[in-house]
Motif scaffolding. Structure first.
Motif, PDB file in Angstrom:
ATOM      1  N   PRO A   1       0.690  -1.374   0.148  1.00  0.00           N
ATOM      2  CA  PRO A   1       0.116   0.054  -0.067  1.00  0.00           C
ATOM      3  C   PRO A   1       0.863   1.208  -0.176  1.00  0.00           C
ATOM      4  CG  PRO A   1      -0.851  -1.555   1.640  1.00  0.00           C
ATOM      5  CD  PRO A   1       0.545  -2.304   1.220  1.00  0.00           C
ATOM      6  N   GLN A   2       0.154   2.374  -0.560  1.00  0.00           N
ATOM      7  CA  GLN A   2       1.218   3.594  -0.731  1.00  0.00           C
ATOM      8  C   GLN A   2       0.532   4.794   0.323  1.00  0.00           C
ATOM      9  OE1 GLN A   2       3.670   3.886  -2.964  1.00  0.00           O
ATOM     10  NE2 GLN A   2       3.417   1.718  -2.760  1.00  0.00           N
ATOM     11  N   PRO A   3       1.173   5.667   0.433  1.00  0.00           N
ATOM     12  CA  PRO A   3       0.647   7.053   1.213  1.00  0.00           C
ATOM     13  C   PRO A   3      -0.429   7.460   0.468  1.00  0.00           C
ATOM     14  CG  PRO A   3       3.118   7.156   0.771  1.00  0.00           C
ATOM     15  CD  PRO A   3       2.481   5.979   0.002  1.00  0.00           C
ATOM     16  N   GLN A   4      -1.390   8.077   1.266  1.00  0.00           N
ATOM     17  CA  GLN A   4      -2.655   8.875   0.818  1.00  0.00           C
ATOM     18  C   GLN A   4      -2.441  10.228   0.476  1.00  0.00           C
ATOM     19  OE1 GLN A   4      -5.666   7.232  -0.123  1.00  0.00           O
ATOM     20  NE2 GLN A   4      -6.271   9.420  -0.647  1.00  0.00           N
ATOM     21  N   GLY A   5      -2.956  10.812  -0.684  1.00  0.00           N
ATOM     22  CA  GLY A   5      -2.856  12.067  -0.719  1.00  0.00           C
ATOM     23  C   GLY A   5      -3.770  12.791   0.382  1.00  0.00           C
ATOM     24  N   PRO A   6      -3.975  14.251   0.047  1.00  0.00           N
ATOM     25  CA  PRO A   6      -4.820  14.952   1.029  1.00  0.00           C
ATOM     26  C   PRO A   6      -6.246  14.489   0.906  1.00  0.00           C
ATOM     27  CG  PRO A   6      -3.479  16.662  -0.355  1.00  0.00           C
ATOM     28  CD  PRO A   6      -3.236  15.227  -0.950  1.00  0.00           C
ATOM     29  N   GLN A   7      -6.726  14.378   2.117  1.00  0.00           N
ATOM     30  CA  GLN A   7      -8.199  13.706   2.372  1.00  0.00           C
ATOM     31  C   GLN A   7      -8.355  14.388   3.961  1.00  0.00           C
ATOM     32  OE1 GLN A   7      -9.326  10.063   0.760  1.00  0.00           O
ATOM     33  NE2 GLN A   7     -11.254  10.176   1.624  1.00  0.00           N
ATOM     34  N   LYS A   8      -9.310  15.097   4.124  1.00  0.00           N
ATOM     35  CA  LYS A   8      -9.862  15.333   5.416  1.00  0.00           C
ATOM     36  C   LYS A   8     -10.771  14.040   5.976  1.00  0.00           C
ATOM     37  CE  LYS A   8      -9.696  20.344   5.243  1.00  0.00           C
ATOM     38  NZ  LYS A   8      -8.309  20.407   5.915  1.00  0.00           N
ATOM     39  N   THR A   9     -10.439  13.761   7.248  1.00  0.00           N
ATOM     40  CA  THR A   9     -11.188  12.740   7.808  1.00  0.00           C
ATOM     41  C   THR A   9     -11.263  13.461   9.405  1.00  0.00           C
ATOM     42  OG1 THR A   9      -9.185  11.551   8.849  1.00  0.00           O
ATOM     43  CG2 THR A   9     -10.181  10.857   6.897  1.00  0.00           C
ATOM     44  N   ASP A  10     -12.172  12.807  10.174  1.00  0.00           N
ATOM     45  CA  ASP A  10     -12.596  13.383  11.687  1.00  0.00           C
ATOM     46  C   ASP A  10     -11.347  12.911  12.288  1.00  0.00           C
ATOM     47  OD1 ASP A  10     -15.259  13.768  10.907  1.00  0.00           O
ATOM     48  OD2 ASP A  10     -16.010  12.029  11.709  1.00  0.00           O
ATOM     49  N   ALA A  11     -10.579  11.917  12.240  1.00  0.00           N
ATOM     50  CA  ALA A  11      -9.543  11.649  13.234  1.00  0.00           C
ATOM     51  C   ALA A  11      -8.454  10.881  12.373  1.00  0.00           C
ATOM     52  CB  ALA A  11     -10.040  10.658  14.321  1.00  0.00           C
ATOM     53  N   ILE A  12      -7.342  10.732  13.003  1.00  0.00           N
ATOM     54  CA  ILE A  12      -6.317  10.089  12.457  1.00  0.00           C
ATOM     55  C   ILE A  12      -5.972   8.898  13.704  1.00  0.00           C
ATOM     56  CG2 ILE A  12      -3.707  10.037  11.988  1.00  0.00           C
ATOM     57  CD1 ILE A  12      -4.179  13.075  11.222  1.00  0.00           C
ATOM     58  N   VAL A  13      -5.573   7.498  13.086  1.00  0.00           N
ATOM     59  CA  VAL A  13      -5.338   6.650  13.974  1.00  0.00           C
ATOM     60  C   VAL A  13      -3.954   6.054  13.685  1.00  0.00           C
ATOM     61  CG1 VAL A  13      -5.934   4.288  14.840  1.00  0.00           C
ATOM     62  CG2 VAL A  13      -7.609   6.026  14.450  1.00  0.00           C
ATOM     63  N   VAL A  14      -3.141   6.158  14.868  1.00  0.00           N
ATOM     64  CA  VAL A  14      -1.755   5.505  14.554  1.00  0.00           C
ATOM     65  C   VAL A  14      -1.652   4.438  15.318  1.00  0.00           C
ATOM     66  CG1 VAL A  14       0.722   6.176  14.270  1.00  0.00           C
ATOM     67  CG2 VAL A  14      -1.036   7.856  13.802  1.00  0.00           C
ATOM     68  N   PRO A  15      -0.903   3.241  14.997  1.00  0.00           N
ATOM     69  CA  PRO A  15      -0.903   2.184  15.924  1.00  0.00           C
ATOM     70  C   PRO A  15       0.805   2.258  15.956  1.00  0.00           C
ATOM     71  CG  PRO A  15      -2.088   1.233  13.909  1.00  0.00           C
ATOM     72  CD  PRO A  15      -1.857   2.592  13.799  1.00  0.00           C
ATOM     73  N   THR A  16       0.989   2.182  17.468  1.00  0.00           N
ATOM     74  CA  THR A  16       2.779   2.360  17.506  1.00  0.00           C
ATOM     75  C   THR A  16       3.469   0.911  17.050  1.00  0.00           C
ATOM     76  OG1 THR A  16       2.222   1.108  19.570  1.00  0.00           O
ATOM     77  CG2 THR A  16       2.386   3.384  19.707  1.00  0.00           C
ATOM     78  N   GLY A  17       4.776   1.375  16.553  1.00  0.00           N
ATOM     79  CA  GLY A  17       5.424   0.354  15.984  1.00  0.00           C
ATOM     80  C   GLY A  17       6.491   0.881  14.997  1.00  0.00           C
ATOM     81  N   SER A  18       6.779   0.365  13.866  1.00  0.00           N
ATOM     82  CA  SER A  18       7.988   0.931  13.227  1.00  0.00           C
ATOM     83  C   SER A  18       8.084   2.179  13.013  1.00  0.00           C
ATOM     84  CB  SER A  18       7.887  -0.009  11.694  1.00  0.00           C
ATOM     85  OG  SER A  18       6.819   0.476  11.180  1.00  0.00           O
ATOM     86  N   GLY A  19       9.129   2.912  12.820  1.00  0.00           N
ATOM     87  CA  GLY A  19       9.384   4.342  12.474  1.00  0.00           C
ATOM     88  C   GLY A  19       8.454   4.993  11.408  1.00  0.00           C
ATOM     89  N   GLY A  20       8.285   6.188  11.639  1.00  0.00           N
ATOM     90  CA  GLY A  20       7.456   7.075  10.533  1.00  0.00           C
ATOM     91  C   GLY A  20       6.099   7.231  10.938  1.00  0.00           C
ATOM     92  N   ARG A  21       5.511   6.313  11.639  1.00  0.00           N
ATOM     93  CA  ARG A  21       4.106   6.444  11.836  1.00  0.00           C
ATOM     94  C   ARG A  21       3.689   7.414  12.453  1.00  0.00           C
ATOM     95  NH1 ARG A  21       2.662   0.252  13.403  1.00  0.00           N
ATOM     96  NH2 ARG A  21       3.997  -0.991  11.940  1.00  0.00           N
ATOM     97  N   ILE A  22       4.038   7.673  13.611  1.00  0.00           N
ATOM     98  CA  ILE A  22       3.847   8.976  14.392  1.00  0.00           C
ATOM     99  C   ILE A  22       4.047   9.990  13.792  1.00  0.00           C
ATOM    100  CG2 ILE A  22       4.058   9.880  16.871  1.00  0.00           C
ATOM    101  CD1 ILE A  22       4.040   6.974  18.081  1.00  0.00           C
TER     102      ILE A  22
ATOM    103  N   LEU B   1       1.231  13.021  12.942  1.00  0.00           N
ATOM    104  CA  LEU B   1       1.369  14.300  13.642  1.00  0.00           C
ATOM    105  C   LEU B   1       1.465  15.428  12.418  1.00  0.00           C
ATOM    106  CD1 LEU B   1       3.749  13.600  16.426  1.00  0.00           C
ATOM    107  CD2 LEU B   1       1.219  14.452  16.747  1.00  0.00           C
ATOM    108  N   ALA B   2       2.229  15.004  11.418  1.00  0.00           N
ATOM    109  CA  ALA B   2       2.127  16.011  10.276  1.00  0.00           C
ATOM    110  C   ALA B   2       1.010  16.327   9.730  1.00  0.00           C
ATOM    111  CB  ALA B   2       3.211  15.500   9.291  1.00  0.00           C
ATOM    112  N   LEU B   3      -0.002  15.349   9.614  1.00  0.00           N
ATOM    113  CA  LEU B   3      -1.174  15.366   9.003  1.00  0.00           C
ATOM    114  C   LEU B   3      -2.191  16.225   9.819  1.00  0.00           C
ATOM    115  CD1 LEU B   3      -1.604  11.574   7.817  1.00  0.00           C
ATOM    116  CD2 LEU B   3      -1.571  13.760   6.397  1.00  0.00           C
ATOM    117  N   LEU B   4      -2.110  16.024  11.121  1.00  0.00           N
ATOM    118  CA  LEU B   4      -2.627  16.670  12.202  1.00  0.00           C
ATOM    119  C   LEU B   4      -2.591  18.166  12.308  1.00  0.00           C
ATOM    120  CD1 LEU B   4      -4.851  16.212  14.524  1.00  0.00           C
ATOM    121  CD2 LEU B   4      -2.905  16.140  16.108  1.00  0.00           C
ATOM    122  N   ASN B   5      -1.261  18.581  12.080  1.00  0.00           N
ATOM    123  CA  ASN B   5      -0.735  19.708  11.934  1.00  0.00           C
ATOM    124  C   ASN B   5      -1.193  20.440  10.803  1.00  0.00           C
ATOM    125  OD1 ASN B   5       0.664  20.462  14.242  1.00  0.00           O
ATOM    126  ND2 ASN B   5       2.267  19.032  13.798  1.00  0.00           N
ATOM    127  N   ALA B   6      -1.232  19.622   9.674  1.00  0.00           N
ATOM    128  CA  ALA B   6      -1.811  20.122   8.450  1.00  0.00           C
ATOM    129  C   ALA B   6      -3.371  20.248   8.146  1.00  0.00           C
ATOM    130  CB  ALA B   6      -1.123  19.212   7.208  1.00  0.00           C
TER     131      ALA B   6
END
Length: 176
Positions: free
Chosen positions: A25-46, A50-55
């Motif tokens: 699977p690939q990264p998603q482009g801009p698309q607003k949602t109510d919330a972001i969900v990030v499971p902990t684990g490998s690097g880059g997720r959080i 946070l970048a999406l939240l800030n944007a």
């Protein structure tokens, strides 16, 4: 007859693994949602979440599967999250221990927060199983956008994750 059936299953498994490994699977482009969900684990997720939240791509974010020893202030310092953003918009979930637990923790949070759409942010190799587990716990009317974080998984990681995906799929297809 049995040899043909076994050979067919082996070929099916091999093509499935090839698809799984090559078409991550690939990264998603801009698309607003109510919330972001990030499971902990490998690097880059959080950082991606946070970048999406800030944007402004969502109004709040759940980080699910956070270690019990992590304190919000430590999390904020580690990821350079301003206090105002931590206070209003970031929830740390401490109950999940695995992907299935992430799905349950997320479903509970989605219900409590009255969320109708989420952006799932996880590693490319983990996305299919995380989304499958999450779809099994979320209400049908909650929209999920998949936003994969690119990685360079080892062949061993892909091999293990493919089998975990198959096990999750079988568990959902034949519960009990």
């Amino acid at each position: 007859m049995i040899r043909r059936a076994v050979a067919f299953l082996i070929v099916l498994w091999a093509f499935g693994f090839l698809w799984f490994a090559v078409a991550l699977p690939q990264p998603q482009g801009p698309q607003k949602t109510d919330a972001i969900v990030v499971p902990t684990g490998s690097g880059g997720r959080i950082p991606r979440g946070l970048a999406l939240l800030n944007a402004g791509e969502a109004g709040k974010m759940l980080v699910t599967g956070v270690d019990l020893d992590v304190r919000p202030a430590e999390f904020a310092a580690e990821y350079d999250v301003p206090d105002r953003l931590m206070d209003c918009c970031v929830t740390l979930g401490f109950t999940a221990l695995d992907t299935r637990g992430n799905a349950r923790e997320t479903a509970d949070w989605v219900a409590a927060e009255n969320v109708h759409s989420i952006r799932l942010v996880t590693a490319d190799w983990h996305m299919r199983r995380a989304a499958l587990e999450l779809q099994g716990t979320l209400p049908a009317d909650v929209e999920m956008v998949r936003d994969a974080v690119r990685s360079e998984p080892s062949l061993w990681t892909l091999f293990l994750e493919y089998h975990k995906l198959l096990a999750s799929w079988l568990a959902q297809a034949w519960p009990g």
